[in-house]
Scaffold this motif. Structure first.
Motif, PDB file in Angstrom:
ATOM      1  N   ARG A 181       0.830  -1.210   0.000  1.00 29.27           N
ATOM      2  CA  ARG A 181       0.000   0.000   0.000  1.00 29.27           C
ATOM      3  C   ARG A 181       0.864   1.258   0.000  1.00 29.27           C
ATOM      4  N   LYS A 182       0.232   2.347  -0.390  1.00 26.33           N
ATOM      5  CA  LYS A 182       0.855   3.678  -0.421  1.00 26.33           C
ATOM      6  C   LYS A 182       2.008   3.753  -1.420  1.00 26.33           C
ATOM      7  N   ARG A 183       1.890   2.981  -2.494  1.00 25.47           N
ATOM      8  CA  ARG A 183       2.918   2.989  -3.533  1.00 25.47           C
ATOM      9  C   ARG A 183       2.312   3.315  -4.906  1.00 25.47           C
ATOM     10  N   GLY A 184       1.030   3.627  -4.953  1.00 28.09           N
ATOM     11  CA  GLY A 184       0.391   3.997  -6.212  1.00 28.09           C
ATOM     12  C   GLY A 184      -0.299   2.866  -6.942  1.00 28.09           C
ATOM     13  N   ILE A 185      -0.358   1.692  -6.342  1.00 39.11           N
ATOM     14  CA  ILE A 185      -0.980   0.546  -7.013  1.00 39.11           C
ATOM     15  C   ILE A 185      -2.488   0.742  -7.135  1.00 39.11           C
ATOM     16  N   GLY A 186      -3.128   1.209  -6.083  1.00 40.91           N
ATOM     17  CA  GLY A 186      -4.565   1.470  -6.145  1.00 40.91           C
ATOM     18  C   GLY A 186      -4.887   2.516  -7.203  1.00 40.91           C
ATOM     19  N   GLN A 187      -4.068   3.548  -7.255  1.00 43.61           N
ATOM     20  CA  GLN A 187      -4.254   4.588  -8.265  1.00 43.61           C
ATOM     21  C   GLN A 187      -4.098   4.017  -9.672  1.00 43.61           C
ATOM     22  N   ALA A 188      -3.090   3.178  -9.857  1.00 49.25           N
ATOM     23  CA  ALA A 188      -2.880   2.560 -11.169  1.00 49.25           C
ATOM     24  C   ALA A 188      -4.059   1.667 -11.557  1.00 49.25           C
ATOM     25  N   LEU A 189      -4.584   0.912 -10.603  1.00 48.26           N
ATOM     26  CA  LEU A 189      -5.755   0.073 -10.878  1.00 48.26           C
ATOM     27  C   LEU A 189      -6.953   0.923 -11.291  1.00 48.26           C
ATOM     28  N   LEU A 190      -7.199   2.008 -10.571  1.00 46.85           N
ATOM     29  CA  LEU A 190      -8.330   2.881 -10.911  1.00 46.85           C
ATOM     30  C   LEU A 190      -8.142   3.539 -12.272  1.00 46.85           C
ATOM     31  N   ARG A 191      -6.939   3.989 -12.549  1.00 53.23           N
ATOM     32  CA  ARG A 191      -6.680   4.612 -13.858  1.00 53.23           C
ATOM     33  C   ARG A 191      -6.899   3.600 -14.991  1.00 53.23           C
ATOM     34  N   GLU A 192      -6.463   2.378 -14.782  1.00 46.03           N
ATOM     35  CA  GLU A 192      -6.670   1.347 -15.803  1.00 46.03           C
ATOM     36  C   GLU A 192      -8.162   1.045 -15.968  1.00 46.03           C
ATOM     37  N   ALA A 193      -8.900   0.989 -14.869  1.00 44.69           N
ATOM     38  CA  ALA A 193     -10.346   0.761 -14.964  1.00 44.69           C
ATOM     39  C   ALA A 193     -11.009   1.872 -15.769  1.00 44.69           C
ATOM     40  N   VAL A 194     -10.615   3.106 -15.520  1.00 44.78           N
ATOM     41  CA  VAL A 194     -11.152   4.237 -16.280  1.00 44.78           C
ATOM     42  C   VAL A 194     -10.825   4.069 -17.763  1.00 44.78           C
ATOM     43  N   ALA A 195      -9.590   3.666 -18.065  1.00 44.69           N
ATOM     44  CA  ALA A 195      -9.176   3.474 -19.456  1.00 44.69           C
ATOM     45  C   ALA A 195      -9.979   2.375 -20.139  1.00 44.69           C
ATOM     46  N   VAL A 196     -10.399   1.372 -19.387  1.00 44.18           N
ATOM     47  CA  VAL A 196     -11.209   0.284 -19.946  1.00 44.18           C
ATOM     48  C   VAL A 196     -12.672   0.718 -20.078  1.00 44.18           C
ATOM     49  N   LEU A 197     -13.177   1.440 -19.104  1.00 46.46           N
ATOM     50  CA  LEU A 197     -14.595   1.820 -19.093  1.00 46.46           C
ATOM     51  C   LEU A 197     -14.938   2.936 -20.084  1.00 46.46           C
ATOM     52  N   ARG A 198     -14.081   3.908 -20.192  1.00 52.00           N
ATOM     53  CA  ARG A 198     -14.367   5.097 -21.009  1.00 52.00           C
ATOM     54  C   ARG A 198     -14.742   4.761 -22.454  1.00 52.00           C
ATOM     55  N   PRO A 199     -13.999   3.911 -23.172  1.00 53.63           N
ATOM     56  CA  PRO A 199     -14.358   3.626 -24.571  1.00 53.63           C
ATOM     57  C   PRO A 199     -15.719   2.948 -24.723  1.00 53.63           C
ATOM     58  N   GLY A 200     -16.223   2.346 -23.662  1.00 52.51           N
ATOM     59  CA  GLY A 200     -17.542   1.713 -23.705  1.00 52.51           C
ATOM     60  C   GLY A 200     -18.677   2.690 -23.472  1.00 52.51           C
ATOM     61  N   GLY A 201     -18.362   3.984 -23.460  1.00 51.32           N
ATOM     62  CA  GLY A 201     -19.395   5.001 -23.296  1.00 51.32           C
ATOM     63  C   GLY A 201     -19.751   5.303 -21.849  1.00 51.32           C
ATOM     64  N   ILE A 202     -18.956   4.818 -20.918  1.00 54.79           N
ATOM     65  CA  ILE A 202     -19.223   5.087 -19.505  1.00 54.79           C
ATOM     66  C   ILE A 202     -18.831   6.524 -19.205  1.00 54.79           C
ATOM     67  N   ARG A 203     -19.758   7.268 -18.653  1.00 56.08           N
ATOM     68  CA  ARG A 203     -19.539   8.689 -18.389  1.00 56.08           C
ATOM     69  C   ARG A 203     -19.155   8.976 -16.941  1.00 56.08           C
ATOM     70  N   GLN A 204     -19.601   8.098 -16.026  1.00 56.87           N
ATOM     71  CA  GLN A 204     -19.352   8.340 -14.608  1.00 56.87           C
ATOM     72  C   GLN A 204     -19.046   7.035 -13.893  1.00 56.87           C
TER      73      GLN A 204
END
Length: 171
Positions: free
Chosen positions: A100-123
């Motif tokens: 923890r506290k090394r940016g892994i959670g942030q990286a996971l969330l950023r990757e999820a956003v990158a996967v969700l966004r092209p599918g038309g997810i707005r929020q």
């Protein structure tokens, strides 16, 4: 994906059906304690999710299941989000205590956003126990804003903060 990370060789990949036991083990390891080992709040989960539950998530339509691993493919974190219409909800995210506290959670969330966004997810909506300072900091650091509160939401009587991350406005 590694911007701001303190982790060499972090790899994030989508989960496959054979990863259900790994997901269950990671979930149990991340949420085994009701009290945060760092003394900064109580974790939200009541019971670890089992292999069957994880297999359902992994196989589910419009569900994003990610595994974060470091050197030698050692799994250190996971994320599950589910989309419906043009919205998604973060169901759970966890990073093993020693990582923890090394940016892994942030990286996971950023990757999820990158996967969700092209599918038309707005929020992306996120719920977290109001006393879970690390999670709140993580979500707010990515631009999530408070949009609600659920009094007594958790089994222990704790309130949930509801946050929203606007995916279309993110670079």
């Amino acid at each position: 994906m590694t911007h701001g990370l303190d982790v060499d060789g972090l790899k994030i990949r989508a989960a496959a059906s054979c990863d259900a036991p790994l997901f269950a083990a990671l979930h149990a390891s991340c949420f085994v304690s009701r009290e945060s080992p760092e003394g900064i709040g109580r974790w939200n989960e009541n019971e670890p999710w089992n292999e069957s539950t994880m297999a359902q998530f992994i196989a589910g339509p419009r569900t994003v299941c990610l595994i974060a691993a470091i050197a030698g493919d050692e799994p250190v974190g996971f994320l599950i989000a589910r989309a419906a219409a043009d919205e998604a909800e973060l169901l759970t995210i966890g990073v093993l205590l020693g990582h923890r506290k090394r940016g892994i959670g942030q990286a996971l969330l950023r990757e999820a956003v990158a996967v969700l966004r092209p599918g038309g997810i707005r929020q992306l909506f996120l719920e977290v126990e109001e006393t879970n300072t690390p999670a709140l900091s993580l979500y707010r650091g990515l631009g999530a804003v408070p949009v609600g509160r659920r009094p007594g939401y958790y089994e222990n009587g704790a309130d949930a903060a509801v946050l929203r991350l606007d995916l279309q406005a993110r670079p």
